[in-house]
Design a protein around this motif. Structure first.
Motif, PDB file in Angstrom:
ATOM      1  N   PHE A   1     -22.628  62.094 -26.408  1.00 30.17           N
ATOM      2  CA  PHE A   1     -21.601  61.182 -25.622  1.00 30.17           C
ATOM      3  C   PHE A   1     -22.211  59.845 -25.182  1.00 30.17           C
ATOM      4  N   VAL A   2     -23.548  59.980 -24.607  1.00 26.92           N
ATOM      5  CA  VAL A   2     -23.907  58.827 -24.042  1.00 26.92           C
ATOM      6  C   VAL A   2     -24.498  57.788 -25.112  1.00 26.92           C
TER       7      VAL A   2
ATOM      8  N   LEU B   1     -22.766  53.846 -25.175  1.00 25.96           N
ATOM      9  CA  LEU B   1     -23.330  52.964 -24.975  1.00 25.96           C
ATOM     10  C   LEU B   1     -22.895  51.910 -26.195  1.00 25.96           C
ATOM     11  N   VAL B   2     -22.862  52.560 -27.201  1.00 29.00           N
ATOM     12  CA  VAL B   2     -22.473  51.751 -28.671  1.00 29.00           C
ATOM     13  C   VAL B   2     -21.165  51.014 -28.314  1.00 29.00           C
ATOM     14  N   THR B   3     -19.901  51.751 -27.763  1.00 24.36           N
ATOM     15  CA  THR B   3     -18.856  51.296 -27.496  1.00 24.36           C
ATOM     16  C   THR B   3     -18.781  50.359 -26.638  1.00 24.36           C
ATOM     17  N   LEU B   4     -19.560  50.550 -25.446  1.00 23.44           N
ATOM     18  CA  LEU B   4     -19.402  49.509 -24.415  1.00 23.44           C
ATOM     19  C   LEU B   4     -20.206  48.350 -24.774  1.00 23.44           C
ATOM     20  N   LEU B   5     -21.245  48.372 -25.443  1.00 22.80           N
ATOM     21  CA  LEU B   5     -22.050  46.980 -25.661  1.00 22.80           C
ATOM     22  C   LEU B   5     -21.846  46.518 -27.124  1.00 22.80           C
ATOM     23  N   TRP B   6     -21.802  47.133 -28.132  1.00 22.72           N
ATOM     24  CA  TRP B   6     -21.723  46.393 -29.313  1.00 22.72           C
ATOM     25  C   TRP B   6     -20.611  45.456 -29.540  1.00 22.72           C
ATOM     26  N   THR B   7     -19.461  45.805 -29.174  1.00 16.29           N
ATOM     27  CA  THR B   7     -18.533  44.366 -29.489  1.00 16.29           C
ATOM     28  C   THR B   7     -18.693  43.153 -28.300  1.00 16.29           C
ATOM     29  N   SER B   8     -19.350  43.597 -27.363  1.00 14.82           N
ATOM     30  CA  SER B   8     -19.479  42.284 -26.399  1.00 14.82           C
ATOM     31  C   SER B   8     -20.798  41.739 -26.621  1.00 14.82           C
ATOM     32  N   PHE B   9     -21.789  42.513 -27.022  1.00 11.92           N
ATOM     33  CA  PHE B   9     -22.966  41.909 -27.055  1.00 11.92           C
ATOM     34  C   PHE B   9     -23.857  41.869 -28.331  1.00 11.92           C
ATOM     35  N   GLY B  10     -23.314  42.608 -29.398  1.00 13.38           N
ATOM     36  CA  GLY B  10     -23.887  42.550 -30.525  1.00 13.38           C
ATOM     37  C   GLY B  10     -24.724  43.500 -31.054  1.00 13.38           C
ATOM     38  N   THR B  11     -24.996  43.638 -32.069  1.00 13.69           N
ATOM     39  CA  THR B  11     -25.811  44.567 -32.576  1.00 13.69           C
ATOM     40  C   THR B  11     -27.207  44.812 -31.959  1.00 13.69           C
TER      41      THR B  11
ATOM     42  N   ALA C   1     -31.150  48.227 -26.279  1.00 15.07           N
ATOM     43  CA  ALA C   1     -30.819  48.942 -25.111  1.00 15.07           C
ATOM     44  C   ALA C   1     -31.014  50.547 -25.441  1.00 15.07           C
ATOM     45  N   LEU C   2     -30.946  50.848 -26.662  1.00 16.00           N
ATOM     46  CA  LEU C   2     -30.862  52.145 -27.003  1.00 16.00           C
ATOM     47  C   LEU C   2     -32.356  52.587 -26.835  1.00 16.00           C
ATOM     48  N   ALA C   3     -33.226  51.794 -27.201  1.00 10.41           N
ATOM     49  CA  ALA C   3     -34.628  51.897 -27.560  1.00 10.41           C
ATOM     50  C   ALA C   3     -35.252  51.908 -26.072  1.00 10.41           C
ATOM     51  N   CYS C   4     -34.861  50.969 -25.056  1.00 13.34           N
ATOM     52  CA  CYS C   4     -35.345  51.235 -23.736  1.00 13.34           C
ATOM     53  C   CYS C   4     -34.941  52.363 -22.911  1.00 13.34           C
ATOM     54  N   THR C   5     -33.962  53.113 -23.356  1.00 12.43           N
ATOM     55  CA  THR C   5     -33.869  54.503 -22.421  1.00 12.43           C
ATOM     56  C   THR C   5     -35.114  55.356 -22.774  1.00 12.43           C
ATOM     57  N   TYR C   6     -35.897  55.117 -23.930  1.00  9.43           N
ATOM     58  CA  TYR C   6     -37.061  56.164 -24.048  1.00  9.43           C
ATOM     59  C   TYR C   6     -38.143  55.746 -23.128  1.00  9.43           C
ATOM     60  N   LEU C   7     -38.178  54.542 -22.520  1.00  9.08           N
ATOM     61  CA  LEU C   7     -39.093  54.115 -21.761  1.00  9.08           C
ATOM     62  C   LEU C   7     -38.900  55.034 -20.417  1.00  9.08           C
ATOM     63  N   VAL C   8     -37.619  55.177 -20.035  1.00 14.30           N
ATOM     64  CA  VAL C   8     -37.295  55.890 -18.963  1.00 14.30           C
ATOM     65  C   VAL C   8     -37.875  57.264 -18.886  1.00 14.30           C
ATOM     66  N   GLY C   9     -37.605  57.893 -20.254  1.00 11.88           N
ATOM     67  CA  GLY C   9     -37.858  59.084 -20.444  1.00 11.88           C
ATOM     68  C   GLY C   9     -39.398  59.326 -20.358  1.00 11.88           C
ATOM     69  N   PHE C  10     -40.293  58.383 -20.910  1.00 15.70           N
ATOM     70  CA  PHE C  10     -41.840  58.434 -20.899  1.00 15.70           C
ATOM     71  C   PHE C  10     -42.335  58.382 -19.280  1.00 15.70           C
ATOM     72  N   ALA C  11     -41.651  57.814 -18.283  1.00 17.07           N
ATOM     73  CA  ALA C  11     -41.807  57.906 -17.204  1.00 17.07           C
ATOM     74  C   ALA C  11     -41.490  58.985 -16.433  1.00 17.07           C
ATOM     75  N   VAL C  12     -40.563  59.652 -16.780  1.00 13.40           N
ATOM     76  CA  VAL C  12     -40.077  61.050 -16.164  1.00 13.40           C
ATOM     77  C   VAL C  12     -40.927  62.135 -16.605  1.00 13.40           C
ATOM     78  N   THR C  13     -41.542  62.094 -17.900  1.00 11.47           N
ATOM     79  CA  THR C  13     -42.659  63.022 -18.093  1.00 11.47           C
ATOM     80  C   THR C  13     -43.619  63.265 -17.264  1.00 11.47           C
ATOM     81  N   PHE C  14     -44.059  62.291 -16.405  1.00 12.06           N
ATOM     82  CA  PHE C  14     -45.062  62.354 -15.391  1.00 12.06           C
ATOM     83  C   PHE C  14     -44.747  63.271 -14.172  1.00 12.06           C
ATOM     84  N   LEU C  15     -43.414  63.466 -14.096  1.00 11.64           N
ATOM     85  CA  LEU C  15     -42.732  64.272 -12.731  1.00 11.64           C
ATOM     86  C   LEU C  15     -42.672  65.565 -13.460  1.00 11.64           C
TER      87      LEU C  15
END
Length: 461
Positions: A383-384, A388-398, A404-418
C-alpha cells in the motif's frame, strides 16, 4: 486427517514419537505447502509485471487510474494480511487456505470479465480489491502454519524456504511465463490462465500438507474470535519491539511495489526496453530471490537476524533501489548492465527474511498474533509503495520518486539499533509447553491442523 478438537495429541518426547528430519529448516510435513505457495503465487503474479503497462498502453486508462487501482489493492491486501494471521490461528490454516483459493478464482474471473473485457474501471476496482483479500489469506495463512510446525531453532531457515517458494511463483514463473504467453495468446488470455495455477495450489494445501498447527480446546465462537482479535491488536502497544519489527516489514518492499507501478511504463516507454526484455529483467529479481531468500534465512540464524536486516537489507536496498533506476537511465536499454542492478536488488530485498522468524520469537505464546502483525505490515508495504508513487510521480517526476523510495531504507537502518530479540525464544517456549505428569508422560491441548501430532519440535542448542 486433522485431530478433532478436544482429542489429546501425543506429546513431543513421549515414547514412540520422533521429530522428522529437516534439511536446512525444510520439514517433510510442510513440503507440499511450499509447493502450493509456488503454484498459487504463479497464478497471482502472472499479471504483476505487465498489468500497469497493459491498462495504460492498450486499454487507454490513465496512470492516475492505474495508480489508484494498485493503491486500493495494496490497502485491501494489508487488511487481508492482518486477518490471515488471526483467522489461521483461530480456524486453522488449512481451512483458510482452501477458502482463499476458491475466493481468488471467483473474483479474478470477475476482474477479467466484468472489468477488463467490459472496459469498466469501477468494476475493475471492486473485483480487484475483493480478490486482494484472497492472496494474503492463502500465503500468510501458511506462514502461521510454518511458525508452529517448522523446527523452532531453524525458523528463519524455514521462512527462507517459504520466501523461496513465493519467489519461484510470483517472480520466476509469474514474470517469465507472460513473456511467452502474451505474444502467443494475448494479455487477457494469459490472465485467464492464472486460474489453473491457483486451483492446483488450493488442492495441494487442502489435501497434502501435514504438520502441527495452532492448538485449542475451546469451541470456535464469534466472541472467541473477537477476543483473539483484541489481543492481537494490543500486542504492539505492550511490546514496542513488535512495533519496530512491523515498521521494518513495511519498509522492506516499498520500492519493490512502487517499482511494479512505475517501471513497466518507465522502462518500456521512456528508456526504450522491449516489453519482453523488461519482463525477463523483472523476473530475474525473483530468480535471484529464490536463492537469496534461503541464503539469508540460513545466515540469519547464524550471524543474527537484526544484523542481517541492518547491513544487507537496509543499506543494500538503499543502494540497489537507486542503481536499478539510474543505471538504465544513464546507459540506456542495456539489459546486461541493468541486470547487475537487478541482481543486487534481488540480494538486498531478500535480506529481510529473518523478520518472519523475529516477529513470532518476540511473542512465543501469541505467535499467530505476531504473524498477523507481520502480515499486516507486508500488506502495508504494498500500500505505501503504491501510494508514494501515486502521490509523487505525477507531481515531482520519476527521479524524485525513486530517491524518496530509497530514503525509506535509511529510516529502517536507524530503527535496527532499537531492536532486540532472543533468537532462542521459540525453542525455549516449546520446552515448557509439555507439562510432566506423575507418570512421567506429558499432556498437551489438541492440535487443529495435523495429521502427525507432535512433530517438528526441537530445542535450541
Amino acid at each position: 486427517m486433522s485431530s478433532p478438537i478436544g482429542t489429546p495429541a501425543p506429546s513431543i518426547g513421549s515414547p514412540g514419537t520422533r521429530p522428522p528430519k529437516a534439511f536446512l529448516g525444510l520439514s517433510g510435513p510442510l513440503l507440499w505447502g511450499y509447493v502450493a505457495i509456488a503454484f498459487f503465487m504463479t497464478g497471482d503474479g502472472l499479471e504483476q509485471a505487465f498489468l500497469s503497462d497493459f491498462l495504460v498502453t492498450s486499454e487507454g486508462f490513465s496512470t492516475d487510474q492505474v495508480g489508484s487501482l494498485f493503491t486500493v489493492y495494496g490497502l485491501i491486501v494489508a487488511i487481508g494480511a492482518f486477518a490471515s494471521g488471526v483467522l489461521a490461528e483461530y480456524f486453522g490454516p488449512r481451512r483458510i487456505m482452501i477458502a482463499a483459493a476458491a475466493g481468488w478464482i471467483v473474483f479474478h474471473a470477475g476482474f477479467v470479465y466484468f472489468g477488463i473485457m467490459q472496459h469498466d474501471f469501477a468494476m475493475m476496482m471492486v473485483m480487484y480489491a475483493i480478490r486482494a483479500v484472497a492472496y494474503p489469506l492463502f500465503v500468510f495463512g501458511f506462514v502461521v502454519w510454518i511458525s508452529y510446525a517448522a523446527p523452532q531453532d531453524k525458523l528463519s531457515s524455514a521462512m527462507g524456504w517459504f520466501w523461496c517458494s513465493y519467489s519461484v511463483g510470483v517472480g520466476v514463473f509469474g514474470s517469465y511465463l507472460p513473456s511467452f504467453t502474451i505474444p502467443a495468446f494475448g494479455a487477457v488470455e494469459t490472465m485467464w490462465g492464472a486460474i489453473a495455477f491457483i486451483a492446483v495450489g488450493g488442492v495441494l494445501a487442502g489435501v497434502l500438507v501435514r504438520g502441527k498447527g495452532p492448538e485449542t480446546s475451546e469451541p470456535r465462537t464469534l466472541r472467541g474470535l473477537g477476543e483473539t482479535l483484541a489481543t492481537t491488536i494490543a500486542l504492539p502497544f505492550r511490546n514496542v519491539q513488535l512495533a519496530y519489527g512491523m515498521l521494518q516489514r513495511v519498509i522492506n518492499q516499498i520500492s519493490l511495489y512502487g517499482f511494479i507501478v512505475m517501471l513497466p511504463i518507465v522502462f518500456v516507454r521512456d528508456i526504450g526496453f522491449e516489453q519482453g526484455t523488461w519482463l525477463q529483467l523483472w523476473g530475474l529479481v525473483y530468480i535471484v530471490t529464490v536463492f537469496t531468500n534461503l541464503l539469508w534465512g540460513v545466515l540469519g540464524d547464524r550471524i543474527g537476524w537484526i544484523r542481517t536486516v541492518r547491513w544487507f537489507g537496509s543499506i543494500g536496498m538503499f543502494a540497489s533501489t537507486l542503481l536499478l533506476y539510474f543505471i538504465p537511465l544513464v546507459v540506456g536499454p542495456n539489459p546486461w548492465l541493468t541486470g547487475i542492478a537487478v541482481v543486487m536488488f534481488g540480494f538486498a530485498v531478500a535480506a529481510y527474511v529473518p523478520l518472519s522468524a523475529l516477529m513470532p520469537a518476540l511473542e512465543p505464546n501469541h505467535r499467530g498474533g505476531a504473524v498477523a502483525l507481520l502480515n499486516l505490515s507486508a500488506g502495508l508495504s504494498q500500500f505505501v509503495g503504491s501510494l508514494l508513487v501515486t502521490l509523487l510521480w505525477t507531481s515531482f517526476g520519476t527521479t524524485t520518486t525513486v530517491i524518496a523510495l530509497a530514503c525509506t531504507y535509511l529510516v529502517g537502518f536507524a530503527v535496527t539499533f532499537l531492536m532486540r530479540v532472543d533468537q532462542d525464544a521459540l525453542a525455549k517456549a516449546e520446552t515448557t509447553r509439555s507439562i510432566p505428569t506423575v507418570s512421567g508422560t506429558t499432556t498437551r491441548t489438541a492440535t487443529t491442523e495435523t495429521d502427525r501430532p507432535g512433530v517438528e519440535h526441537t530445542t535450541a542448542e
